[in-house]
Design an enzyme around this catalytic site. Structure first.
Site, PDB file in Angstrom:
ATOM      1  N   GLY A  23     -92.295 -24.736   0.368  1.00 43.29           N
ATOM      2  CA  GLY A  23     -91.853 -25.897  -0.423  1.00 43.29           C
ATOM      3  C   GLY A  23     -93.043 -26.676  -0.953  1.00 43.29           C
TER       4      GLY A  23
ATOM      5  N   ARG B 293     -91.407 -18.607  -1.702  1.00 45.34           N
ATOM      6  CA  ARG B 293     -91.200 -18.141  -0.322  1.00 45.34           C
ATOM      7  C   ARG B 293     -91.087 -16.619  -0.450  1.00 45.34           C
ATOM      8  NH1 ARG B 293     -90.071 -23.029   2.271  1.00 45.34           N
ATOM      9  NH2 ARG B 293     -88.775 -24.485   1.108  1.00 45.34           N
TER      10      ARG B 293
ATOM     11  N   ASP C  10     -95.001 -24.810   7.853  1.00 47.40           N
ATOM     12  CA  ASP C  10     -94.847 -23.963   9.027  1.00 47.40           C
ATOM     13  C   ASP C  10     -94.766 -22.449   8.710  1.00 47.40           C
ATOM     14  OD1 ASP C  10     -94.310 -24.182  11.863  1.00 47.40           O
ATOM     15  OD2 ASP C  10     -92.374 -23.278  11.349  1.00 47.40           O
TER      16      ASP C  10
ATOM     17  N   THR D  55     -96.743 -30.197   3.441  1.00 47.41           N
ATOM     18  CA  THR D  55     -95.282 -30.251   3.562  1.00 47.41           C
ATOM     19  C   THR D  55     -94.833 -31.697   3.693  1.00 47.41           C
ATOM     20  OG1 THR D  55     -93.393 -29.774   5.022  1.00 47.41           O
ATOM     21  CG2 THR D  55     -95.535 -29.753   6.068  1.00 47.41           C
TER      22      THR D  55
ATOM     23  N   ASP E  59     -92.352 -32.559   5.313  1.00 50.72           N
ATOM     24  CA  ASP E  59     -91.628 -32.703   6.588  1.00 50.72           C
ATOM     25  C   ASP E  59     -92.461 -33.333   7.715  1.00 50.72           C
ATOM     26  OD1 ASP E  59     -89.699 -31.354   5.188  1.00 50.72           O
ATOM     27  OD2 ASP E  59     -89.976 -29.448   6.224  1.00 50.72           O
TER      28      ASP E  59
ATOM     29  N   ASP F 265     -94.030 -31.859  10.012  1.00 50.86           N
ATOM     30  CA  ASP F 265     -93.620 -31.234  11.273  1.00 50.86           C
ATOM     31  C   ASP F 265     -94.654 -30.269  11.848  1.00 50.86           C
ATOM     32  OD1 ASP F 265     -93.351 -29.397   9.247  1.00 50.86           O
ATOM     33  OD2 ASP F 265     -91.419 -28.623   9.903  1.00 50.86           O
TER      34      ASP F 265
ATOM     35  N   ARG G 268     -86.093 -30.540   7.325  1.00 45.72           N
ATOM     36  CA  ARG G 268     -85.699 -29.312   8.016  1.00 45.72           C
ATOM     37  C   ARG G 268     -85.238 -29.672   9.419  1.00 45.72           C
ATOM     38  NH1 ARG G 268     -86.993 -24.049   5.888  1.00 45.72           N
ATOM     39  NH2 ARG G 268     -88.642 -24.959   4.653  1.00 45.72           N
TER      40      ARG G 268
HETATM   41  O1  F6P Z   1     -90.079 -27.672   4.100  1.00 46.62           O
HETATM   42  C1  F6P Z   1     -89.920 -28.493   3.016  1.00 46.62           C
HETATM   43  C2  F6P Z   1     -88.479 -28.611   2.629  1.00 46.62           C
HETATM   44  O2  F6P Z   1     -88.398 -29.530   1.564  1.00 46.62           O
HETATM   45  C3  F6P Z   1     -87.526 -28.987   3.756  1.00 46.62           C
HETATM   46  O3  F6P Z   1     -87.521 -30.360   4.027  1.00 46.62           O
HETATM   47  C4  F6P Z   1     -86.209 -28.454   3.218  1.00 46.62           C
HETATM   48  O4  F6P Z   1     -85.342 -28.125   4.282  1.00 46.62           O
HETATM   49  C5  F6P Z   1     -86.625 -27.213   2.497  1.00 46.62           C
HETATM   50  O5  F6P Z   1     -87.982 -27.373   2.151  1.00 46.62           O
HETATM   51  C6  F6P Z   1     -85.812 -26.924   1.251  1.00 46.62           C
HETATM   52  O6  F6P Z   1     -86.245 -25.724   0.709  1.00 46.62           O
HETATM   53  P1  F6P Z   1     -85.808 -25.130  -0.702  1.00 46.62           P
HETATM   54  O7  F6P Z   1     -86.582 -25.847  -1.766  1.00 46.62           O
HETATM   55  O8  F6P Z   1     -86.177 -23.696  -0.626  1.00 46.62           O
HETATM   56  O9  F6P Z   1     -84.344 -25.390  -0.844  1.00 46.62           O
END
Ligand code: F6P
Length: 326
Positions: free
Chosen positions: A14, A75, A106, A129, A131, A133, A175
């Site tokens: 992300g 990803r 992560d 990130t 998050d 985390d 997340r």
């Molecule tokens: O890890 C960053 C994040 O924004 C999380 O907070 C969220 O769960 C996820 O990515 C969403 O991912 P995507 O953009 O693939 O929907």
């Protein structure tokens, strides 16, 4: 260990505000130290498909203030397979890249760790990130900007919540981590935060809702971290509507707008310091570490620690929120 001459840089997972500031800092610090730099587009996917461009200082001009990532991100499933990683290694050899700087969360650092071990390849990670985390760093690149975005949004929702005397459940990202929700709640004077780290039973929820609607208050805001554990804002709102039909309940999911926007001063400075530190780490022969920040000091955190350990929520913050929301 062979001498490093050329450093590849990629962003993965992300996107987070401040990634561009980090790309700029890595590129310029590397060139300053005498390395060549190559930008790898679309994360690990671009490594496998050879979407790689030589970077000069001008490639990173005028980007410190931009959200997102000029290198794009993805990803990448293929990189989780040995065949995919072998293709990536072949491309690195072809491109004469001797070390990598990976900016991501992560999942991205987990990929970096596996690859670094498998091919004995020097990699330094930057925690990018929203998050927050990752273990071993007080904060991650993008977290402060996302928190400020949440604050602006919730302030706006508060206006309409108060006008209509409603109970709002507002879902934020994270997340499986509650940092954005908990600190977002404190920053906006919300009545409560529901986070995956602390379970909420139905009786606690009742207390929370009743507290929110005591006679002194005419609206209530509960910030909910997205997570199957919390049930998300929708799930909680459904439960509350069923149990307490007297409340006028609404839900807002802030979603991906939390990931966008120009990075805050804190994120630009953090990304700049961390990007420069990534090159210092490689010069000091550090391998397979994430750059972290603790008590305003740059630290090197081995990948296995940053990824494997759960970063704990500061319980004092919960206590503060409870005391201030009376
Ligand atoms: O890890 C960053 C994040 O924004 C999380 O907070 C969220 O769960 C996820 O990515 C969403 O991912 P995507 O953009 O693939 O929907």
């Amino acid at each position: 260990m062979a001498q490093i001459k050329c450093i590849g840089i990629l962003t993965s997972g992300g996107d987070a505000p401040g990634m561009n500031a980090a790309i700029r800092a890595v590129t310029r610090s590397a060139i300053y130290a005498g390395f060549r730099v190559k930008g790898i587009y679309r994360g690990y996917r671009g490594l496998i498909t050879d979407e790689i461009v030589e970077f000069k200082t001008q490639n990173v001009s005028n980007i410190i203030q931009q959200g997102g990532t000029i290198l794009k991100t993805a990803r990448c499933k293929e990189f989780t397979t040995p065949e995919g990683r072998k293709q990536a290694f072949d491309i690195l050899q072809k491109e004469e890249i001797d070390a990598l700087v990976v900016i991501g969360g992560d999942g991205s650092l987990t990929g970096a760790r596996v690859f670094a071990t498998e091919y004995n390849f020097p990699i330094v990670g930057l925690p990018g990130t929203i998050d927050n985390d990752l273990f071993g760093t007080d904060t991650t690149i993008g977290y402060d900007t996302a928190l400020n975005t949440i604050m602006e949004c919730v302030d706006k929702i508060r206006d309409t919540a108060t006008s209509h005397e409603r109970l709002f459940f507002i879902e934020v990202m994270g997340r499986d981590a509650g940092f954005l929700a908990l600190n977002g709640a404190i920053a906006t004077g919300a009545e409560a935060a529901i986070i995956p780290e602390i379970s909420v039973e139905i009786d606690q929820l009742e207390e929370l809702v009743k507290n929110g609607f005591r006679k002194s208050k005419n609206s209530s805001i509960v910030i909910v971290a997205e997570s199957p554990i919390t049930g998300g804002a929708m799930g909680l709102a459904e439960r509350v509507k069923k149990e307490y039909p007297q409340y006028d309940v609404r839900v807002t999911i802030l979603g991906h707008l939390q990931r966008g926007g120009s990075p805050s001063a804190s994120d630009r400075i953090l990304a700049s310091r961390m990007g420069a530190a990534a090159i210092d780490a490689l010069l000091e022969d550090q391998r397979n570490v994430m750059i972290g920040i603790r008590n305003d000091e740059i630290v090197y955190v081995p990948f296995f620690k940053a990824i494997k350990n759960d970063k704990p929520i500061n319980r004092d913050l919960l206590n503060t929120l409870r005391r201030l929301s009376i």
